[in-house]
Scaffold this motif. Structure first.
Motif, mmCIF file in Angstrom:
data_model
loop_
_atom_site.group_PDB
_atom_site.id
_atom_site.type_symbol
_atom_site.label_atom_id
_atom_site.label_comp_id
_atom_site.label_asym_id
_atom_site.label_seq_id
_atom_site.Cartn_x
_atom_site.Cartn_y
_atom_site.Cartn_z
ATOM 1 N N LEU A 256 0.834 -1.204 0.000
ATOM 2 C CA LEU A 256 0.000 0.000 0.000
ATOM 3 C C LEU A 256 0.867 1.252 0.000
ATOM 4 N N ALA A 257 1.957 1.214 0.770
ATOM 5 C CA ALA A 257 2.862 2.364 0.833
ATOM 6 C C ALA A 257 3.551 2.595 -0.510
ATOM 7 N N VAL A 258 3.947 1.518 -1.182
ATOM 8 C CA VAL A 258 4.579 1.650 -2.496
ATOM 9 C C VAL A 258 3.603 2.253 -3.500
ATOM 10 N N LEU A 259 2.380 1.746 -3.495
ATOM 11 C CA LEU A 259 1.370 2.270 -4.423
ATOM 12 C C LEU A 259 1.051 3.731 -4.108
ATOM 13 N N ALA A 260 0.944 4.049 -2.818
ATOM 14 C CA ALA A 260 0.660 5.431 -2.417
ATOM 15 C C ALA A 260 1.813 6.347 -2.797
ATOM 16 N N GLY A 261 3.043 5.861 -2.624
ATOM 17 C CA GLY A 261 4.203 6.663 -3.001
ATOM 18 C C GLY A 261 4.245 6.926 -4.495
ATOM 19 N N PHE A 262 3.910 5.919 -5.291
ATOM 20 C CA PHE A 262 3.870 6.105 -6.743
ATOM 21 C C PHE A 262 2.792 7.108 -7.133
ATOM 22 N N TYR A 263 1.617 6.959 -6.526
ATOM 23 C CA TYR A 263 0.540 7.920 -6.768
ATOM 24 C C TYR A 263 0.984 9.332 -6.405
ATOM 25 N N GLY A 264 1.621 9.482 -5.242
ATOM 26 C CA GLY A 264 2.055 10.799 -4.801
ATOM 27 C C GLY A 264 3.084 11.407 -5.728
ATOM 28 N N CYS B 97 2.998 10.678 0.798
ATOM 29 C CA CYS B 97 1.917 9.715 0.591
ATOM 30 C C CYS B 97 2.319 8.324 1.069
ATOM 31 N N ALA B 98 3.568 7.931 0.807
ATOM 32 C CA ALA B 98 4.044 6.629 1.283
ATOM 33 C C ALA B 98 4.042 6.582 2.807
ATOM 34 N N GLY B 99 4.500 7.663 3.449
ATOM 35 C CA GLY B 99 4.492 7.715 4.904
ATOM 36 C C GLY B 99 3.090 7.663 5.482
ATOM 37 N N ALA C 23 -4.671 0.365 5.966
ATOM 38 C CA ALA C 23 -5.789 0.293 5.017
ATOM 39 C C ALA C 23 -7.071 0.905 5.565
ATOM 40 N N ARG C 24 -6.964 1.768 6.569
ATOM 41 C CA ARG C 24 -8.162 2.408 7.097
ATOM 42 C C ARG C 24 -8.712 3.416 6.082
ATOM 43 N N PRO C 25 -10.029 3.644 6.081
ATOM 44 C CA PRO C 25 -10.657 4.455 5.026
ATOM 45 C C PRO C 25 -10.202 5.910 4.987
ATOM 46 N N GLU C 26 -9.768 6.485 6.127
ATOM 47 C CA GLU C 26 -9.346 7.890 6.097
ATOM 48 C C GLU C 26 -8.084 8.107 5.266
ATOM 49 N N LEU C 27 -7.370 7.027 4.947
ATOM 50 C CA LEU C 27 -6.183 7.180 4.107
ATOM 51 C C LEU C 27 -6.533 7.827 2.772
ATOM 52 N N ALA C 28 -7.709 7.529 2.233
ATOM 53 C CA ALA C 28 -8.116 8.121 0.958
ATOM 54 C C ALA C 28 -8.168 9.639 1.049
ATOM 55 N N VAL C 29 -8.641 10.154 2.177
ATOM 56 C CA VAL C 29 -8.699 11.608 2.368
ATOM 57 C C VAL C 29 -7.295 12.188 2.434
ATOM 58 N N TRP C 30 -6.412 11.529 3.186
ATOM 59 C CA TRP C 30 -5.030 12.030 3.295
ATOM 60 C C TRP C 30 -4.339 12.040 1.938
ATOM 61 N N LEU C 31 -4.563 11.008 1.125
ATOM 62 C CA LEU C 31 -3.902 10.941 -0.179
ATOM 63 C C LEU C 31 -4.453 11.995 -1.144
ATOM 64 N N LEU C 32 -5.708 12.357 -0.997
ATOM 65 C CA LEU C 32 -6.258 13.428 -1.824
ATOM 66 C C LEU C 32 -5.738 14.795 -1.383
ATOM 67 N N ALA C 33 -5.571 14.975 -0.075
ATOM 68 C CA ALA C 33 -5.153 16.269 0.448
ATOM 69 C C ALA C 33 -3.656 16.513 0.296
ATOM 70 N N ALA C 34 -2.861 15.455 0.342
ATOM 71 C CA ALA C 34 -1.405 15.619 0.359
ATOM 72 C C ALA C 34 -0.859 16.409 -0.831
ATOM 73 N N PRO C 35 -1.208 16.071 -2.093
ATOM 74 C CA PRO C 35 -0.653 16.849 -3.209
ATOM 75 C C PRO C 35 -1.064 18.318 -3.175
ATOM 76 N N VAL C 36 -2.272 18.597 -2.716
ATOM 77 C CA VAL C 36 -2.739 19.986 -2.656
ATOM 78 C C VAL C 36 -1.919 20.783 -1.645
ATOM 79 N N ALA D 8 1.322 20.114 10.552
ATOM 80 C CA ALA D 8 0.052 19.385 10.518
ATOM 81 C C ALA D 8 0.253 17.946 10.089
ATOM 82 N N TRP D 9 1.039 17.729 9.039
ATOM 83 C CA TRP D 9 1.235 16.353 8.580
ATOM 84 C C TRP D 9 2.011 15.528 9.593
#
Length: 216
Positions: A5-13, A50-52, A59-72, A203-204
């Motif tokens: 999940l961290a690898v995928l999130a890092g790639f997305y980020g 995003c990886a961090g 895999a908790r659902p709030e991760l989706a919110v963090w991944l959307l907010a991080a790039p912004v 904040a992060w």
């Protein structure tokens, strides 16, 4: 599973950090004020963040919110550092998206935070920065107040302890950097400091620690 999940999130980020400045460039800042020379660095920072977040949250659902907010937030930090401005086009939707989406996430089984806590966090941190702005408007921009709403919502999700930690971490980091600039004579008392990057970093750090504390 968490590492994947961290690898995928890092790639997305990394991809988001590379593309987002190009998508938002003309909308976020005036033409000619903000170059794209730091996009590669932004991709690395966003990817690492995003990886961090994925490692800390799992895999908790709030991760989706963090991944959307991080790039912004990374984009906001870059813009503020370059032109000393936090555009409403980014800060206000960030605040609405974070608090609104966390309200949806709170209904999903497995969520670890509190939506009322997120709403109170947004109000508390936003109110604190509004007070600082009213006390010393030359030292604190109103864009910082609007940014604090979204950051406070994210921090408040995990509770008051992390809201206080993340809020003060940003304040202390910004104050320390300003003092260092004065000591090395790279700034004077009237110099405007881009405070957004420090608020975002603080904040992060609070969200990361708060998410990790919920891992059980």
């Amino acid at each position: 599973m968490t590492w994947l999940l961290a690898v995928l999130a890092g790639f997305y980020g990394a991809v988001a950090g590379w593309l987002l400045p190009r998508v938002r460039y003309r909308l976020a800042v005036e033409e000619g004020q903000f170059g794209l020379g730091g996009v590669g660095g932004g991709a690395a920072v966003t990817g690492a963040l995003c990886a961090g977040l994925a490692l800390a949250t799992g895999a908790r659902p709030e991760l989706a919110v963090w991944l959307l907010a991080a790039p912004v937030t990374v984009l906001l930090a870059e813009v503020d550092r370059s032109v000393r401005r936090l555009p409403d086009l980014l800060t206000l939707p960030l605040a609405l998206a974070v608090t609104g989406l966390l309200g949806v996430v709170a209904l999903i089984p497995g969520a670890a935070g509190s939506w009322p806590g997120a709403l109170l966090g947004a109000a508390a941190l936003g109110g604190w920065y509004l007070l600082l702005f009213l006390i010393h408007p030359r030292g604190m921009g109103f864009g910082d107040v609007k940014l604090a709403l979204g950051l406070g919502g994210a921090l408040g999700w995990y509770g008051w302890a992390w809201l206080i930690f993340g809020g003060f971490a940003g304040l202390l980091a910004g104050a320390a950097f300003g003092l260092w600039l004065l000591l090395v004579r790279r700034a004077g008392r009237g110099t405007t400091l881009a405070f957004g990057p420090f608020m975002i970093a603080g904040a992060w750090s609070g969200v990361l620690l708060g998410a990790w504390s919920m891992r059980g």
